[in-house]
Design an enzyme around this catalytic site. Structure first.
Site, PDB file in Angstrom:
ATOM      1  N   GLU A   9     -33.106  -0.478 -13.772  1.00  0.00           N
ATOM      2  CA  GLU A   9     -34.458  -0.956 -13.475  1.00  0.00           C
ATOM      3  C   GLU A   9     -34.498  -2.421 -13.048  1.00  0.00           C
ATOM      4  O   GLU A   9     -35.299  -3.219 -13.537  1.00  0.00           O
ATOM      5  CB  GLU A   9     -35.381  -0.690 -14.680  1.00  0.00           C
ATOM      6  N   GLU A  24     -33.864  11.163 -13.975  1.00  0.00           N
ATOM      7  CA  GLU A  24     -34.577  11.268 -15.252  1.00  0.00           C
ATOM      8  C   GLU A  24     -35.853  12.083 -15.076  1.00  0.00           C
ATOM      9  O   GLU A  24     -36.926  11.699 -15.541  1.00  0.00           O
ATOM     10  CB  GLU A  24     -34.912   9.872 -15.801  1.00  0.00           C
TER      11      GLU A  24
END
Length: 929
Positions: A707, A808
């Site tokens: 991220e 994910e």
């Protein structure tokens, strides 16, 4: 572990009889014991003994099982009437059957009687033996088996397997089995009864009955018996009728407890619940709580379960959390599932800063009742593709529009006349736009812009696509965020975002869905800084026809993942091959469909069985992250990850390494954040060396720095080169692993920080610094996905030429059918796109993934979303049957992967394995018989 057949029982008994522990005896039962010494009828300790709740609490051992109504036909089985029974099938070994963990319901020194109503079905000419068996696991010792009883059983007749047992000492785990018939014969089980005949010493027995009922597992839950059964966790607890001069009194009852003199956030009030929680059962937990003192008006409160396993491993299971206040009593609710067989369990309430008291009025832990899933919503006249915005083309001035705030609206001309590309993909050919746009001036707040009320036009559970053109006025000096937003009563809903400029028109796109009846829905366009003019053109909101999109994707999938195959058979009896039967069955699909797993999951054999059957890749939820492997500096914990790696490698399941670092500061453990620059650089190097040297060659991928579009902890502290250096060092230490970037909100149009354009720029910057970026991770935490928006993002990222993975994936809806629809959108879009190389779910089991995103409930039932996934997997697996032609050939079109090919020639079945790889031209495979 390899088991013995019942016919080899003497070998298994010999192992037991020479054990120092000698755990099981065959008791002599007195007539008094047989009738029950207390005068009460003995209670059955078997959960779901008659299978009225399906297979809950039962587990087929390396085979398959299903429950049928007792009057249903099962291979000619007759004589069953009423109720239901289990068919245990696909048995390849005589020891395969049905089991239940009874550890917490039996005790040493007590005598138990067993009676099981069984039958058999299948190719049996005479009688076969069905046996009842105990398996006992001891710490630091081999597994022991004990024969309980055996019965010869014939088809078309129910028989009873009966026996008794007593445990001389208590194992760490006791599992009851029914087993025995030869491979290929189905075992039928109608009911199982295990009762305690002697004076039962198991203090947990009553708790087990509570666990399966509506009774509270917590003792003295409302403090009517003072503080009995309660203790302080690192602090003092006090019983109160009121405090603060009578201002705080119980919400209900006469008393409440306070945890006081707290010096740590984990200090609180606790109760030992050892033996009262049944593994693999779902519990609802409810506490009435508040806080008091230390000038803290609100704070996080958490309910946690601490569990210690027989090997002394500790687990902390989060149950619920919320912001509590010092003003009112609040209800804190959550759910709990224990996968393993802990030797000790304690439930406690914690969370506020030191010095703040925790007040508890009550605590309830009950077995969660079965809930009836919501039906599929019936949506009358969905009007797919019809714009619900009034006067979208602005032919009627600003009629239907109003300014949000004290800004001014006017209509101008000069906007694009074509529909934005993502809308075109959904709508198909469409009338040109008018070229008119709304000019918004005198904006003194970011939220000011054009608005419409659309309350009466919204249909619940419909997915709406948002599309339009936006541009900034000449006062803008750089890109500014523009957002199509919805005000749904008092909530803000994101309908799409884009970074816009003053030099050109920008496409804005997004989606939304409303699942609860609102009283008011307003759509508005907002975002640029105050004082900057905003232009909006061609805004459309329309429901999406997903089924029509699916038809298009099926064609793309066929071209991308299937291939024509010609099988040419030859052999000494080639003259008799023409007309021979051939059966094609795909046993492996080459495309990766994986899931996140956690260490606690693998203690649940039902979870593991579903995972191994339905997924072929894995990623760990937390166990490889730095905060998990080194929670305190120098205190390394690789045990959890090691065990998970071993499980996956033993089943040939590749694993993604998630993640080496996490760039978002809130996820960085406190000791790392407290380091100075030099020490932090050293810690980063040590982390890379420790992790990558230990697991070299064991992880196929690594998310190097998670991220980076949403965090900058390491870059801020160590400079702009640190990110590329992380990739370089990781590649040097494990060249076999593909190194990924990984981020969220890339594919849904709702976050300008991680738009496809921002992601591309980020990746190119890393590559320019020499980072060996090998793959692009799109997390896929998404709600109400729209196919063309997802496809647009994938197309843009695909120009980089790197493999893209959904890393994910999860979708969320309170309605399982809608959740299945969303999941199908994502899976079909991913599977039909040439740049996507794999899909990873972020969990599938309830409580092991996001709220309302699971596919399987906590006790093992597959919900509608899970059924959708299994249906798609079946659709993407090829089966074919027919006959060989005159040339001894058979042609089919199949998905890439490995196949079993069976040919029946002269009553003889011959099986071969073939592999279908990617390729444009037909694959010709010669098979010699």
């Amino acid at each position: 572990m390899r088991r013995f057949c019942p016919s080899c029982f003497s070998r298994r008994q010999a192992v037991q009889d020479h054990s120092d522990q000698a755990p099981v005896t065959t008791p002599v039962i007195s007539s008094q014991a047989m009738s029950g010494s207390t005068g009460m009828s003995p209670r059955n300790i078997v959960l779901n003994h008659d299978f009225s709740e399906g297979l809950r609490s039962w587990h087929p051992n390396c085979c398959e099982g299903f429950v049928v109504a007792a009057d249903a036909d099962s291979d000619g089985k007759a004589g069953a009437s009423g109720g239901c029974y289990v068919v245990v099938t696909k048995r390849k070994e005589c020891w395969q059957g049905l089991e239940q963990d009874i550890t917490s319901r039996v005790s040493s020194g007590s005598t138990y009687s067993v009676s099981a109503n069984v039958g058999v079905s299948g190719p049996s000419a005479g009688s076969v033996d069905v046996s009842a068996t105990l398996r006992m696991d001891f710490r630091d010792s081999e597994t022991k088996y004990h024969f309980v009883g055996r019965k010869s059983v014939t088809k078309d007749k129910w028989e009873k397997v009966e026996g008794t047992f007593s445990l001389a000492s208590m194992p760490n785990r006791v599992v009851f089995y029914l087993e025995g018939p030869s491979p290929g014969i189905d075992l039928l089980i109608k009911s199982v009864e295990i009762v305690c005949l002697s004076e039962c010493r198991n203090e947990n027995f009553h708790a087990e009955q509570i666990a399966a009922s509506d009774e509270n597992l917590i003792q003295n839950p409302t403090f009517n018996d003072g503080l009995n059964n309660w203790t302080g966790r690192g602090c003092k607890i006090v019983l109160n009728e009121s405090i603060d001069n009578g201002k705080i009194t119980p919400q209900s009852g006469k008393y409440f407890a306070s945890a006081t003199e707290r010096t740590q956030t984990w200090n609180g009030i606790q109760q030992d619940v050892t033996g009262r929680l049944q593994r693999k059962l779902l519990y609802e937990v409810t506490a009435v709580i508040r806080i008091h003192g230390n000038n803290v008006s609100n704070s996080d409160l958490r309910i946690t379960l601490w569990a210690q396993m027989p090997d002394l491993r500790e687990q902390y299971i989060g149950i619920a959390s919320m912001q509590a206040t010092d003003k009112d009593w609040l209800q804190l609710q959550g759910k709990l599932l224990v996968n393993g067989s802990p030797s000790k369990t304690v439930i406690y309430i914690e969370g506020p800063p030191a010095g703040t008291d925790i007040l508890v009025n009550s605590l309830v832990v009950k077995h969660a009742p079965k809930t009836t899933p919501m039906p599929r919503p019936v949506i009358e006249n969905p009007a797919f593709g019809v714009n619900i915005i009034q006067n979208s083309d602005l032919y009627d001035g600003t009629n239907g529009w109003y300014p949000l705030g004290n800004c001014n609206l006017s209509v101008q001309s000069g906007a694009p006349v074509i529909i934005p590309p993502m809308a075109t993909d959904s709508l198909g050919p469409h009338e040109p736009l008018s070229g008119n746009f709304i000019l918004v001036k005198n904006r003194s707040q970011t939220w000011m812009g054009p608005a419409q009320t659309i309350t009466d036009k919204i249909k619940l559970f419909l997915t709406y696509q948002v599309s339009g053109w936006v541009k900034l006025g000449s006062g803008a000096t750089g890109p500014q965020n523009v957002n199509v937003a919805l005000g749904v009563d008092d909530q803000w809903v994101n309908g799409g975002q884009v970074n816009a400029t003053a030099d050109r028109w920008h496409e804005i796109g997004g989606s939304f869905r409303i699942e609860k009846q609102p009283s008011k829905v307003m759509v508005y366009v907002q975002g640029p800084d105050p004082g900057i003019d905003l232009m909006v053109a061609g805004l459309q909101i329309f429901p999406v026809n997903r089924e029509r999109r699916f038809k298009h994707l099926k064609n793309l999938t066929d071209k991308l993942h299937k291939r024509d195959v010609v099988l040419k058979f030859s052999g000494p009896q080639s003259s008799s091959l023409a007309g021979a039967s051939v059966i094609i069955n795909q046993k492996e699909n080459r495309f990766p469909f994986g899931s996140c797993i956690n260490r606690t999951n693998i203690d649940n054999e039902d979870f593991v069985a579903f995972f191994l059957k339905n997924f072929n890749w894995s990623v760990f939820g937390n166990e490889l992250k730095w905060y998990w492997t080194e929670p305190q500096q120098g205190n390394l914990n690789y045990r959890d990850a090691d065990e998970m790696v071993d499980l996956c490698r033993s089943h040939n399941i590749p694993v993604r390494g998630h993640c080496i670092f996490w760039e978002v500061e809130d996820t960085v453990q406190w000791w790392v954040r407290s380091l100075n620059t030099n020490d932090l650089a050293t810690a980063v190097q040590n982390r890379l060396t420790s992790l990558l040297s230990r697991y070299k060659g064991k992880f196929s991928h690594y998310d190097v720095n998670n991220e980076m579009l949403h965090g900058s902890f390491y870059q801020d502290r160590l400079g702009k080169d640190i990110r590329a250096n992380m990739f370089k060092i990781a590649n040097q230490m494990d060249p076999s692993a593909l190194l990924f970037v990984n981020d969220y909100h890339v594919e849904d149009g709702c976050d300008t920080r991680s738009s496809p354009e921002s992601y591309i720029e980020h990746i190119l910057n890393l590559q320019e610094q020499g980072a060996p970026v090998g793959g692009i991770g799109i997390q896929g935490h998404i709600s109400n996905p729209v196919g063309p928006i997802v496809r647009s993002a994938l197309d843009k990222l695909g120009i980089l030429g790197l493999p893209i993975w959904l890393t994910e994936l999860d979708v969320t809806s309170v309605n399982e059918h809608i959740r299945g629809d969303d999941l199908e959108v994502m899976l079909r879009e991913a599977f039909a796109h040439p740049a996507i190389d794999g899909v990873m779910f972020w969990g599938f089991w309830e409580l092991s993934c996001g709220t309302n995103s699971h596919l399987v409930d906590a006790e093992g039932a597959v919900n509608e979303a899970g059924k959708r996934y299994l249906s798609l997997r079946k659709e993407w697996s090829t089966r074919s049957h027919g006959h060989l032609d005159q040339q001894g050939e058979y042609t089919f079109r199949g998905y890439h992967g490995t196949y079993d090919v069976k040919v029946v020639v002269n009553s003889k079945t011959i099986t071969k394995t073939v592999v279908v790889d990617k390729g444009e031209s037909p694959l010709v495979i010669s098979i010699a018989l």
